[in-house]
Design an enzyme around this catalytic site. Structure first.
Site, PDB file in Angstrom:
ATOM      1  N   CYS A 102      10.674   1.267  -1.608  1.00  0.00           N
ATOM      2  CA  CYS A 102      10.106   2.007  -0.799  1.00  0.00           C
ATOM      3  C   CYS A 102       9.506   3.405  -1.348  1.00  0.00           C
ATOM      4  O   CYS A 102      10.274   4.242  -2.065  1.00  0.00           O
ATOM      5  CB  CYS A 102      11.270   2.323   0.255  1.00  0.00           C
ATOM      6  SG  CYS A 102      10.469   3.550   1.540  1.00  0.00           S
ATOM      7  N   GLY A 203       1.735  -8.300  -4.033  1.00  0.00           N
ATOM      8  CA  GLY A 203       0.737  -7.375  -4.061  1.00  0.00           C
ATOM      9  C   GLY A 203      -0.692  -7.914  -4.032  1.00  0.00           C
ATOM     10  O   GLY A 203      -0.844  -8.833  -4.861  1.00  0.00           O
ATOM     11  N   ARG A 227       1.372  -7.372   4.167  1.00  0.00           N
ATOM     12  CA  ARG A 227       0.388  -6.849   5.354  1.00  0.00           C
ATOM     13  C   ARG A 227      -0.640  -8.003   5.685  1.00  0.00           C
ATOM     14  O   ARG A 227      -1.066  -7.828   6.780  1.00  0.00           O
ATOM     15  CB  ARG A 227      -0.535  -5.605   4.696  1.00  0.00           C
ATOM     16  CG  ARG A 227       0.465  -4.443   4.688  1.00  0.00           C
ATOM     17  CD  ARG A 227      -0.203  -3.123   3.788  1.00  0.00           C
ATOM     18  NE  ARG A 227      -0.572  -3.558   2.216  1.00  0.00           N
ATOM     19  CZ  ARG A 227      -1.304  -2.756   1.710  1.00  0.00           C
ATOM     20  NH1 ARG A 227      -2.011  -1.666   1.918  1.00  0.00           N
ATOM     21  NH2 ARG A 227      -1.113  -3.062   0.481  1.00  0.00           N
TER      22      ARG A 227
END
Length: 333
Positions: A102, A203, A227
């Site tokens: 994070c 990623g 995402r």
């Protein structure tokens, strides 16, 4: 297939642990689209030990989500170990994951999250203490480094392995990059070659083809999708199918998208109450609407919805409007 400790996944596709998103309602929806493993959003070690009501709610797991990885974060060994012990004995999570990725300042200021990336010795000390204290397999989610001058991904992954960690998920960005720029898949490949425990790549996996390319180019054991799955659990299904058969499944229709959005909403209401769920669902609804032609007005109106009825009416009216346009267009042709 991906195996972490004695936990066997049915495929190599993993849902990333996204803060503010990966509650049980979202995870269960993604799980039904075929994810081999779903990861819960990160939970503070101290909040667990303080028995914080909101945090206790975040530990809820539906049995249909399993196998599931529950992620904790913290900067102090004593509290991290105690929180891990609580998760081990008081939840049905299959895996305990430690957050080392994070990048948010309020987390790194507490010596947690990505701050660990600067010190492989601390990683060894913290992970080994947790491993010794729990029965469930322990894994780590990390970034490749703090910044371009401090990339210790290989040393950090080796520290996790020496400490008894059962897998590493590696996001190919630095803390300084946040979510900008491109993920470095070369470092993911180097880490995979440097350890014997499973490595999950993360990623820039935005399509099923990206997932296949990451597996082929880096040799990782699993691929983590974050995402790209927001408002789009079909990405998970399409990726699983593409990896299994090489076939690209079609995109969902507008009605199918909205039906799943409403299912997600109802699960969130069951989890958190209507008032909280509808407010939280606004961002998800905007993600579900993304890519649908003519969605701009509806996406703005979503933010004005305060009840389930408001949101459902808005979305179903939008579907009817699109279907009527399609019908009239087909008649003209």
């Amino acid at each position: 297939m991906l195996k972490i400790g004695d936990i066997q996944m049915k495929n190599q596709v993993v849902l990333a642990p996204m803060a503010g998103v990966c509650n049980s309602a979202f995870r269960l929806t993604v799980k039904e689209f075929g994810a081999g493993l779903v990861c819960a959003e990160m939970v503070s070690d101290k909040a667990i030990l303080y028995n914080n009501a909101k945090t206790m709610g975040m530990l809820y797991i539906d049995e249909q989500e399993k196998p599931l990885s529950l992620q904790i974060f913290g900067g102090e060994k004593e509290t991290l170990v105690e929180a891990a012990k609580f998760v081990d004995k008081n939840t049905t999570a299959d895996i305990i994951d430690i957050n080392m990725g994070c990048p948010v300042p309020k987390i790194t200021k507490c010596d947690a999250g990505a701050k660990w990336l600067l010190d492989p010795n601390k990683i060894y000390e913290m992970v080994s203490a947790v491993v010794d204290a729990v029965d469930k397999p322990v894994t780590v989610k990390m970034r490749m480094g703090w910044d371009e001058e401090h990339i210790f991904a290989i040393q950090n992954a080796q520290a996790v392995e020496r400490a008894g960690g059962k897998a590493v998920a590696l996001h190919g960005r630095t803390r300084v990059q946040m979510y900008e720029g491109h993920a470095n898949w070369d470092i993911i490949k180097e880490v995979k070659q440097a350890v014997k425990i499973p490595v999950i790549g993360n990623g820039d996996v935005q399509t099923p083809q990206d997932a296949k390319r990451m597996l082929d180019e880096t040799g990782v054991d699993g691929v983590m999708i974050g995402r790209a799955a927001l408002g789009n659990p079909w990405m998970i299904y399409q990726t699983v199918k593409f990896l299994e058969t090489g076939e690209l499944m079609p995109e969902p229709g507008v009605k199918e998208k909205i039906d799943v959005c409403i299912l997600h909403l109802d699960r969130l209401i069951d989890l958190k109450s209507e008032h909280i769920a509808v407010r939280e669902m606004r961002k998800h609804a905007a993600w579900y609407l993304k890519g649908i032609r003519g969605n701009a007005i509806v996406r703005n109106k979503v933010n004005e919805c305060n009840t389930r009825q408001d949101l459902v009416t808005l979305l179903t009216d939008f579907v009817e409007e699109i279907e009527q346009k399609q019908q009239s267009n087909s008649q003209v042709v």
